[in-house]
Design a protein around this motif. Structure first.
Motif, PDB file in Angstrom:
ATOM      1  N   LEU A   1      14.088  -0.579   6.973  1.00  0.00           N
ATOM      2  CA  LEU A   1      13.363  -1.701   6.379  1.00  0.00           C
ATOM      3  C   LEU A   1      11.858  -1.500   6.517  1.00  0.00           C
ATOM      4  O   LEU A   1      11.096  -1.677   5.556  1.00  0.00           O
ATOM      5  CB  LEU A   1      13.793  -3.007   7.045  1.00  0.00           C
ATOM      6  CG  LEU A   1      12.998  -4.262   6.671  1.00  0.00           C
ATOM      7  CD1 LEU A   1      13.077  -4.531   5.176  1.00  0.00           C
ATOM      8  CD2 LEU A   1      13.511  -5.464   7.463  1.00  0.00           C
ATOM      9  N   ARG A   2      11.428  -1.117   7.695  1.00  0.00           N
ATOM     10  CA  ARG A   2       9.995  -0.923   7.933  1.00  0.00           C
ATOM     11  C   ARG A   2       9.424   0.230   7.116  1.00  0.00           C
ATOM     12  O   ARG A   2       8.299   0.149   6.595  1.00  0.00           O
ATOM     13  CB  ARG A   2       9.734  -0.712   9.432  1.00  0.00           C
ATOM     14  CG  ARG A   2       9.806  -2.019  10.229  1.00  0.00           C
ATOM     15  CD  ARG A   2      10.038  -1.764  11.715  1.00  0.00           C
ATOM     16  NE  ARG A   2       9.932  -2.983  12.497  1.00  0.00           N
ATOM     17  CZ  ARG A   2      10.846  -3.955  12.517  1.00  0.00           C
ATOM     18  NH1 ARG A   2      11.947  -3.841  11.776  1.00  0.00           N
ATOM     19  NH2 ARG A   2      10.665  -5.039  13.267  1.00  0.00           N
ATOM     20  N   ILE A   3      10.188   1.301   6.983  1.00  0.00           N
ATOM     21  CA  ILE A   3       9.750   2.430   6.157  1.00  0.00           C
ATOM     22  C   ILE A   3       9.531   1.978   4.716  1.00  0.00           C
ATOM     23  O   ILE A   3       8.521   2.317   4.080  1.00  0.00           O
ATOM     24  CB  ILE A   3      10.786   3.574   6.215  1.00  0.00           C
ATOM     25  CG1 ILE A   3      10.779   4.224   7.602  1.00  0.00           C
ATOM     26  CG2 ILE A   3      10.516   4.616   5.131  1.00  0.00           C
ATOM     27  CD1 ILE A   3      11.951   5.174   7.838  1.00  0.00           C
ATOM     28  N   ALA A   4      10.462   1.187   4.209  1.00  0.00           N
ATOM     29  CA  ALA A   4      10.364   0.716   2.821  1.00  0.00           C
ATOM     30  C   ALA A   4       9.186  -0.235   2.632  1.00  0.00           C
ATOM     31  O   ALA A   4       8.444  -0.137   1.642  1.00  0.00           O
ATOM     32  CB  ALA A   4      11.665   0.036   2.414  1.00  0.00           C
ATOM     33  N   LEU A   5       8.998  -1.148   3.554  1.00  0.00           N
ATOM     34  CA  LEU A   5       7.873  -2.079   3.441  1.00  0.00           C
ATOM     35  C   LEU A   5       6.539  -1.338   3.459  1.00  0.00           C
ATOM     36  O   LEU A   5       5.623  -1.658   2.690  1.00  0.00           O
ATOM     37  CB  LEU A   5       7.922  -3.112   4.570  1.00  0.00           C
ATOM     38  CG  LEU A   5       9.126  -4.064   4.585  1.00  0.00           C
ATOM     39  CD1 LEU A   5       9.028  -5.018   5.776  1.00  0.00           C
ATOM     40  CD2 LEU A   5       9.239  -4.840   3.285  1.00  0.00           C
ATOM     41  N   LYS A   6       6.439  -0.350   4.326  1.00  0.00           N
ATOM     42  CA  LYS A   6       5.201   0.442   4.393  1.00  0.00           C
ATOM     43  C   LYS A   6       4.975   1.223   3.095  1.00  0.00           C
ATOM     44  O   LYS A   6       3.836   1.374   2.643  1.00  0.00           O
ATOM     45  CB  LYS A   6       5.258   1.400   5.578  1.00  0.00           C
ATOM     46  CG  LYS A   6       5.176   0.724   6.940  1.00  0.00           C
ATOM     47  CD  LYS A   6       5.338   1.739   8.069  1.00  0.00           C
ATOM     48  CE  LYS A   6       5.293   1.085   9.434  1.00  0.00           C
ATOM     49  NZ  LYS A   6       5.525   2.061  10.533  1.00  0.00           N
ATOM     50  N   GLY A   7       6.054   1.730   2.507  1.00  0.00           N
ATOM     51  CA  GLY A   7       5.921   2.466   1.261  1.00  0.00           C
ATOM     52  C   GLY A   7       5.563   1.572   0.086  1.00  0.00           C
ATOM     53  O   GLY A   7       4.785   1.958  -0.798  1.00  0.00           O
ATOM     54  N   LEU A   8       6.104   0.368   0.074  1.00  0.00           N
ATOM     55  CA  LEU A   8       5.885  -0.548  -1.041  1.00  0.00           C
ATOM     56  C   LEU A   8       4.527  -1.245  -0.982  1.00  0.00           C
ATOM     57  O   LEU A   8       3.957  -1.589  -2.029  1.00  0.00           O
ATOM     58  CB  LEU A   8       6.986  -1.617  -1.054  1.00  0.00           C
ATOM     59  CG  LEU A   8       8.321  -1.200  -1.649  1.00  0.00           C
ATOM     60  CD1 LEU A   8       9.429  -2.144  -1.189  1.00  0.00           C
ATOM     61  CD2 LEU A   8       8.235  -1.185  -3.175  1.00  0.00           C
ATOM     62  N   ARG A   9       4.031  -1.461   0.209  1.00  0.00           N
ATOM     63  CA  ARG A   9       2.830  -2.291   0.352  1.00  0.00           C
ATOM     64  C   ARG A   9       1.660  -1.849  -0.520  1.00  0.00           C
ATOM     65  O   ARG A   9       1.106  -2.671  -1.278  1.00  0.00           O
ATOM     66  CB  ARG A   9       2.407  -2.340   1.822  1.00  0.00           C
ATOM     67  CG  ARG A   9       1.170  -3.196   2.048  1.00  0.00           C
ATOM     68  CD  ARG A   9       0.779  -3.237   3.503  1.00  0.00           C
ATOM     69  NE  ARG A   9      -0.269  -4.213   3.756  1.00  0.00           N
ATOM     70  CZ  ARG A   9      -0.714  -4.544   4.963  1.00  0.00           C
ATOM     71  NH1 ARG A   9      -0.180  -3.986   6.040  1.00  0.00           N
ATOM     72  NH2 ARG A   9      -1.661  -5.435   5.106  1.00  0.00           N
ATOM     73  N   PRO A  10       1.220  -0.594  -0.465  1.00  0.00           N
ATOM     74  CA  PRO A  10       0.045  -0.224  -1.270  1.00  0.00           C
ATOM     75  C   PRO A  10       0.285  -0.338  -2.776  1.00  0.00           C
ATOM     76  O   PRO A  10      -0.641  -0.665  -3.529  1.00  0.00           O
ATOM     77  CB  PRO A  10      -0.240   1.221  -0.849  1.00  0.00           C
ATOM     78  CG  PRO A  10       1.044   1.718  -0.269  1.00  0.00           C
ATOM     79  CD  PRO A  10       1.705   0.535   0.351  1.00  0.00           C
ATOM     80  N   ILE A  11       1.513  -0.093  -3.219  1.00  0.00           N
ATOM     81  CA  ILE A  11       1.816  -0.172  -4.652  1.00  0.00           C
ATOM     82  C   ILE A  11       1.762  -1.627  -5.109  1.00  0.00           C
ATOM     83  O   ILE A  11       1.192  -1.956  -6.161  1.00  0.00           O
ATOM     84  CB  ILE A  11       3.202   0.426  -4.949  1.00  0.00           C
ATOM     85  CG1 ILE A  11       3.370   1.791  -4.286  1.00  0.00           C
ATOM     86  CG2 ILE A  11       3.415   0.556  -6.460  1.00  0.00           C
ATOM     87  CD1 ILE A  11       4.781   2.358  -4.371  1.00  0.00           C
ATOM     88  N   LEU A  12       2.351  -2.524  -4.323  1.00  0.00           N
ATOM     89  CA  LEU A  12       2.329  -3.948  -4.650  1.00  0.00           C
ATOM     90  C   LEU A  12       0.914  -4.505  -4.611  1.00  0.00           C
ATOM     91  O   LEU A  12       0.499  -5.243  -5.513  1.00  0.00           O
ATOM     92  CB  LEU A  12       3.225  -4.719  -3.667  1.00  0.00           C
ATOM     93  CG  LEU A  12       4.728  -4.516  -3.803  1.00  0.00           C
ATOM     94  CD1 LEU A  12       5.451  -5.020  -2.550  1.00  0.00           C
ATOM     95  CD2 LEU A  12       5.256  -5.242  -5.036  1.00  0.00           C
ATOM     96  N   GLU A  13       0.174  -4.149  -3.577  1.00  0.00           N
ATOM     97  CA  GLU A  13      -1.171  -4.700  -3.424  1.00  0.00           C
ATOM     98  C   GLU A  13      -2.103  -4.231  -4.531  1.00  0.00           C
ATOM     99  O   GLU A  13      -2.935  -5.000  -5.028  1.00  0.00           O
ATOM    100  CB  GLU A  13      -1.722  -4.342  -2.048  1.00  0.00           C
ATOM    101  CG  GLU A  13      -1.028  -5.095  -0.919  1.00  0.00           C
ATOM    102  CD  GLU A  13      -1.634  -4.802   0.439  1.00  0.00           C
ATOM    103  OE1 GLU A  13      -2.409  -3.825   0.554  1.00  0.00           O
ATOM    104  OE2 GLU A  13      -1.330  -5.558   1.388  1.00  0.00           O
ATOM    105  N   GLN A  14      -1.967  -2.978  -4.943  1.00  0.00           N
ATOM    106  CA  GLN A  14      -2.811  -2.470  -6.019  1.00  0.00           C
ATOM    107  C   GLN A  14      -2.551  -3.217  -7.320  1.00  0.00           C
ATOM    108  O   GLN A  14      -3.478  -3.460  -8.110  1.00  0.00           O
ATOM    109  CB  GLN A  14      -2.577  -0.974  -6.218  1.00  0.00           C
ATOM    110  CG  GLN A  14      -3.488  -0.345  -7.275  1.00  0.00           C
ATOM    111  CD  GLN A  14      -3.302   1.155  -7.376  1.00  0.00           C
ATOM    112  OE1 GLN A  14      -2.297   1.692  -6.932  1.00  0.00           O
ATOM    113  NE2 GLN A  14      -4.267   1.837  -7.961  1.00  0.00           N
TER     114      GLN A  14
END
Length: 277
Positions: free
Chosen positions: A121-134
């Protein structure tokens, strides 16, 4: 106690046979303010190649918010292919004016071990965060109550979001069906970005036997305690939409889905007010 009137929305699963424009017309006719577009409806919506600009225009013409794109499947099985899929869906969400992307965990029995599922779960959240925020898009993590699911509890999602200091990027989905199946008591209204509602009315079925195909509109025969869940969420401060998400073919085959939805809305509103009185 002052009653809080529910705000309703429609997931395209209410009427998957309708085109995007027809679905938006249904939402407008019912007076709801928000809709969810799905990417898993064959020959419709995103799957048929509808350009995001067309969905944005259709929603704008009807004064509707596109609450989410539903969904990135297996989001917590993060790899190069998943990242590519996420980027495409997030770009579509951005370009059609959607506010969020629903994130659905693996549900095939894999990744369920204690320690493994939290790490994934943490790996996925870290991977998704910059894409979502951008893109300026919110991630809506939706735990599934099925015993085969790798993320059943909202508590684990909330714990990870808080531990990674990602409350500005991620919220959870409170799904009344999955909340009942998971047997989770806590609601987490302050972390909830969207609520999915559906009922189950088959009297002889055990909770663990319930599946998406049994999910209908909420009425007085509901076994999931939708009214109790909704009232508790509203009383605890949740002020977002309640999005209808019935998967049952009996709902999809109704000759007048609009009238059926209106009856369910009226029932939920009246019972929620009575519950808060």
């Amino acid at each position: 106690m002052t009653a809080v009137a529910p705000e309703f929305a429609l997931n395209h699963m209410c009427a998957p046979g309708l085109s995007v424009s027809e679905f938006f017309d249904l939402a407008r006719a019912l007076g709801v303010s928000g809709v969810e577009i799905r990417n898993d409806l064959a020959g419709n919506a995103i799957a048929d190649g509808t350009p995001p600009a067309a969905s944005a225009r259709a929603a704008g013409e009807r004064g509707l918010r596109i609450l989410s794109i539903n969904a990135l499947q297996r989001f917590n099985d993060w790899n190069a292919a998943r990242e590519e899929e996420a980027r495409a869906l997030i770009a579509y969400a951005r370009d059609c004016g959607a506010e969020a992307l629903v994130l659905v965990p693996t549900n095939d029995g894999s990744g369920r071990a204690n320690g493994e599922r939290q790490a994934n779960l943490r790996i996925a959240l870290k991977g998704l965060r910059p894409i979502l925020e951008q893109a300026g898009i919110l991630g809506l993590v939706e735990p599934l109550g099925f015993e085969t699911c790798s993320l059943r509890l909202k508590s684990e999602a909330v714990e990870a979001i808080e531990a990674l200091d990602m409350k500005g990027t991620f919220r959870v989905v409170h799904d009344t069906f999955h909340h009942c199946l998971a047997g989770e008591a806590s609601l987490y209204p302050q972390h909830t970005g969207l609520v999915h509602i559906s009922g189950v009315t088959e009297a002889a079925m055990g909770i663990a036997e319930m599946r998406d195909a049994h999910r209908v509109l909420v009425d007085e025969q509901d076994r999931l305690d939708n009214i109790g869940q909704i009232a508790a969420l509203l009383e605890a401060g949740y002020c977002g939409p309640l999005s209808f998400e019935p998967f049952s073919e009996t709902v999809h085959r109704l000759p007048d889905i609009g009238s059926a939805l209106a009856r369910s809305m009226a029932y939920i509103t009246e019972r929620s007010r009575r519950h808060a009185a």
